[in-house]
Write a protein that holds these residues in place. Structure first.
Motif, PDB file in Angstrom:
ATOM      1  N   LEU A  14      78.206  15.837  -9.439  1.00 49.53           N
ATOM      2  CA  LEU A  14      76.807  16.030  -9.055  1.00 49.53           C
ATOM      3  C   LEU A  14      76.481  17.515  -8.890  1.00 49.53           C
ATOM      4  O   LEU A  14      75.383  17.954  -9.239  1.00 49.53           O
ATOM      5  N   LEU A  15      77.423  18.272  -8.346  1.00 43.45           N
ATOM      6  CA  LEU A  15      77.204  19.718  -8.208  1.00 43.45           C
ATOM      7  C   LEU A  15      77.054  20.363  -9.580  1.00 43.45           C
ATOM      8  O   LEU A  15      76.168  21.203  -9.785  1.00 43.45           O
ATOM      9  N   VAL A  16      77.903  19.967 -10.528  1.00 41.14           N
ATOM     10  CA  VAL A  16      77.821  20.533 -11.876  1.00 41.14           C
ATOM     11  C   VAL A  16      76.490  20.168 -12.523  1.00 41.14           C
ATOM     12  O   VAL A  16      75.833  21.005 -13.153  1.00 41.14           O
ATOM     13  N   ARG A  17      76.071  18.908 -12.369  1.00 43.60           N
ATOM     14  CA  ARG A  17      74.790  18.492 -12.939  1.00 43.60           C
ATOM     15  C   ARG A  17      73.634  19.283 -12.344  1.00 43.60           C
ATOM     16  O   ARG A  17      72.717  19.692 -13.070  1.00 43.60           O
ATOM     17  N   GLN A  18      73.685  19.505 -11.029  1.00 42.71           N
ATOM     18  CA  GLN A  18      72.606  20.263 -10.409  1.00 42.71           C
ATOM     19  C   GLN A  18      72.611  21.706 -10.878  1.00 42.71           C
ATOM     20  O   GLN A  18      71.548  22.297 -11.113  1.00 42.71           O
ATOM     21  N   ALA A  19      73.796  22.281 -11.041  1.00 38.35           N
ATOM     22  CA  ALA A  19      73.889  23.654 -11.536  1.00 38.35           C
ATOM     23  C   ALA A  19      73.337  23.755 -12.958  1.00 38.35           C
ATOM     24  O   ALA A  19      72.644  24.724 -13.301  1.00 38.35           O
ATOM     25  N   VAL A  20      73.622  22.762 -13.777  1.00 41.21           N
ATOM     26  CA  VAL A  20      73.079  22.747 -15.140  1.00 41.21           C
ATOM     27  C   VAL A  20      71.558  22.635 -15.108  1.00 41.21           C
ATOM     28  O   VAL A  20      70.848  23.317 -15.864  1.00 41.21           O
ATOM     29  N   SER A  21      71.037  21.796 -14.202  1.00 41.76           N
ATOM     30  CA  SER A  21      69.580  21.642 -14.078  1.00 41.76           C
ATOM     31  C   SER A  21      68.930  22.959 -13.662  1.00 41.76           C
ATOM     32  O   SER A  21      67.875  23.333 -14.183  1.00 41.76           O
ATOM     33  N   VAL A  22      69.565  23.652 -12.717  1.00 41.67           N
ATOM     34  CA  VAL A  22      69.033  24.956 -12.295  1.00 41.67           C
ATOM     35  C   VAL A  22      69.051  25.923 -13.473  1.00 41.67           C
ATOM     36  O   VAL A  22      68.087  26.675 -13.698  1.00 41.67           O
ATOM     37  N   GLY A  23      70.127  25.920 -14.239  1.00 46.13           N
ATOM     38  CA  GLY A  23      70.209  26.810 -15.400  1.00 46.13           C
ATOM     39  C   GLY A  23      69.122  26.518 -16.426  1.00 46.13           C
ATOM     40  O   GLY A  23      68.462  27.442 -16.933  1.00 46.13           O
ATOM     41  N   ILE A  24      68.912  25.242 -16.737  1.00 48.44           N
ATOM     42  CA  ILE A  24      67.859  24.870 -17.683  1.00 48.44           C
ATOM     43  C   ILE A  24      66.489  25.275 -17.133  1.00 48.44           C
ATOM     44  O   ILE A  24      65.640  25.812 -17.854  1.00 48.44           O
ATOM     45  N   GLY A  25      66.285  25.021 -15.843  1.00 51.03           N
ATOM     46  CA  GLY A  25      65.011  25.371 -15.226  1.00 51.03           C
ATOM     47  C   GLY A  25      64.732  26.865 -15.264  1.00 51.03           C
ATOM     48  O   GLY A  25      63.602  27.287 -15.512  1.00 51.03           O
ATOM     49  N   LEU A  26      65.774  27.673 -15.049  1.00 49.78           N
ATOM     50  CA  LEU A  26      65.597  29.127 -15.077  1.00 49.78           C
ATOM     51  C   LEU A  26      65.242  29.623 -16.479  1.00 49.78           C
ATOM     52  O   LEU A  26      64.412  30.526 -16.634  1.00 49.78           O
ATOM     53  N   VAL A  27      65.869  29.028 -17.491  1.00 51.77           N
ATOM     54  CA  VAL A  27      65.545  29.419 -18.873  1.00 51.77           C
ATOM     55  C   VAL A  27      64.090  29.081 -19.194  1.00 51.77           C
ATOM     56  O   VAL A  27      63.349  29.914 -19.753  1.00 51.77           O
ATOM     57  N   LEU A  28      63.650  27.882 -18.826  1.00 56.31           N
ATOM     58  CA  LEU A  28      62.267  27.482 -19.080  1.00 56.31           C
ATOM     59  C   LEU A  28      61.290  28.319 -18.251  1.00 56.31           C
ATOM     60  O   LEU A  28      60.204  28.677 -18.723  1.00 56.31           O
ATOM     61  N   MET A  29      61.672  28.630 -17.015  1.00 53.05           N
ATOM     62  CA  MET A  29      60.834  29.488 -16.176  1.00 53.05           C
ATOM     63  C   MET A  29      60.651  30.854 -16.826  1.00 53.05           C
ATOM     64  O   MET A  29      59.539  31.391 -16.876  1.00 53.05           O
ATOM     65  N   TRP A  30      61.746  31.419 -17.326  1.00 57.65           N
ATOM     66  CA  TRP A  30      61.681  32.725 -17.994  1.00 57.65           C
ATOM     67  C   TRP A  30      60.764  32.663 -19.207  1.00 57.65           C
ATOM     68  O   TRP A  30      59.941  33.549 -19.423  1.00 57.65           O
ATOM     69  N   PHE A  31      60.907  31.614 -20.016  1.00 59.41           N
ATOM     70  CA  PHE A  31      60.098  31.506 -21.225  1.00 59.41           C
ATOM     71  C   PHE A  31      58.615  31.380 -20.880  1.00 59.41           C
ATOM     72  O   PHE A  31      57.768  32.092 -21.455  1.00 59.41           O
ATOM     73  N   VAL A  32      58.287  30.487 -19.952  1.00 64.75           N
ATOM     74  CA  VAL A  32      56.880  30.280 -19.588  1.00 64.75           C
ATOM     75  C   VAL A  32      56.292  31.542 -18.968  1.00 64.75           C
ATOM     76  O   VAL A  32      55.136  31.906 -19.221  1.00 64.75           O
ATOM     77  N   SER A  33      57.080  32.235 -18.155  1.00 63.42           N
ATOM     78  CA  SER A  33      56.570  33.430 -17.478  1.00 63.42           C
ATOM     79  C   SER A  33      56.240  34.553 -18.452  1.00 63.42           C
ATOM     80  O   SER A  33      55.471  35.456 -18.131  1.00 63.42           O
TER      81      SER A  33
END
Length: 378
Positions: free
Chosen positions: A50-69
């Motif tokens: 679950l920790l790994v999955r959450q870390a992956v979700s944070v990573g994906i979210g940061l990439v999308l945040m960077w792109f949208v920003s």
């Protein structure tokens, strides 16, 4: 540098204002704390999945945040119809055989074994973008949205809210309602529309009660809120254990990874909806209050972005996003301390959950897009 996508021009960072680095740091801080708390809540047995999955979700979210920003806000506006339609299709999809029921709500779509997502989380992003169009794009001579704009915004919000009501997911419905209310407030819409919205919501609630559409467990949760000591071994178990866990932390807490209530899994869903109980027990009042203060600072930056936006569209968009994050935080923290009924919403950036994590970081990307586009010339 300018990249071309079809007939739409995506304007990258060299022509945009600098990002709000404090906003980004606050979101990163909350995400990092969330990873630690998820680790503490799920580490018993040595399972790090679950920790790994959450870390992956944070990573994906940061990439999308960077792109949208890094997108010109006008480009995001051009894709609003597509985002809104996709949100409606996915919300309808949960009512098909693709959807699965989790904790009483039919709100997830399974893409493959072990791979699922919650469309309502991404629908928040689409709705924030969509109702900012009629409320924020004013005609010449208008200083605030007129009757047609407000009515269209309410209609745009009514369709996804209706689909979520069929799941049913009361917590998400309340968050959507808060988003609409916040957008109306920052848009400068006549106050009578807020009165109409409140009366309409009250009427819908009364009708649902009278027609028997309110589920028994939802009524029981309201009764527990009125009487916290009611049935602590049954329907009031979650609320009672949450208060015990938070109260046992005292001022400074028992220390990260040292929570007895957390290790014993006395609080159900403690890594998702009840993650704040882990903070209360292990970090104490000081640590839990620090999380709330960091979230408050993030929301304040969002309000500042809304206030200084050069376009009404950006103001309404940022106002809707801030209303979403603020009200969802209030609901989550409130239900763990007995101020709100248990409605099952995650704590933004902190709770475990891929869909919620990615959507929350996308929301930060939208705020950054509003902030960075404010210096653009039309």
């Amino acid at each position: 540098m300018i990249a071309v996508a079809g007939k739409r021009r995506i304007v990258w960072a060299p022509t945009l204002a600098p990002p709000d680095r404090i906003l980004t740091l606050l979101a990163l801080a909350l995400s990092a704390v969330g990873l630690l708390l998820v680790w503490s809540a799920t580490r018993v047995g040595g399972d790090f999945a679950l920790l790994v999955r959450q870390a992956v979700s944070v990573g994906i979210g940061l990439v999308l945040m960077w792109f949208v920003s890094r997108c010109d806000l006008r480009v995001l506006r051009a894709y609003v119809p597509l985002a809104y339609v996709l949100a409606l299709i996915s919300l309808a999809g949960v009512l098909t055989p693709l959807g699965v029921r989790v904790n009483g709500a039919h709100s997830w779509i399974v893409l493959a074994p072990g791979v699922q997502f919650q469309p309502s989380e991404f629908a928040k992003v689409a709705l924030a973008l969509a109702f900012a169009v009629p409320l924020g794009e004013l005609r010449d001579g208008q200083s605030r949205p007129g009757f047609g704009g407000v009515l269209l915004a309410l209609m745009l919000a009514a369709v996804p809210i209706g689909l979520i009501a069929l799941q049913p997911d009361v917590g998400t419905m309340l968050v959507f309602a808060a988003m609409v209310t916040g957008a109306l407030l920052v848009s400068g819409a006549p106050k009578r529309w807020l009165l109409v919205l409140v009366l309409g919501a009250a009427g819908a609630g009364a009708a649902a009660w009278k027609l028997g559409l309110v589920r028994p467990y939802q009524i029981e949760r309201l009764l527990v809120l009125a009487n916290p000591a009611a049935d602590p071994g049954g329907v009031g178990y979650n609320a009672a254990q949450a208060r015990i866990a938070i109260g046992s932390g005292g001022l400074t807490g028992k220390g990260l990874f040292n929570g007895e209530q957390t290790a014993g899994h006395f609080v159900p869903e403690q890594h998702t909806d009840f993650i704040f109980t882990v903070a209360g027990e292990e970090l104490g009042f000081a640590g839990a209050a620090a999380i709330v203060l960091v979230m408050g600072a993030l929301l304040w930056r969002g309000l500042s972005i809304a206030r200084h936006s050069a376009s009404p569209y950006g103001t309404v968009l940022a106002g809707g996003v801030v209303s979403w994050l603020a009200f969802q935080t209030f609901l989550n923290v409130g239900m763990t301390v007995g101020l709100m009924p248990i409605v099952g919403v995650p704590l933004p950036f902190v709770s475990y959950g891929g869909s919620a994590t990615v959507a929350g970081l996308l929301a930060i990307g939208l705020l950054q897009a509003v902030h960075r586009t404010k210096a653009m010339q039309p």
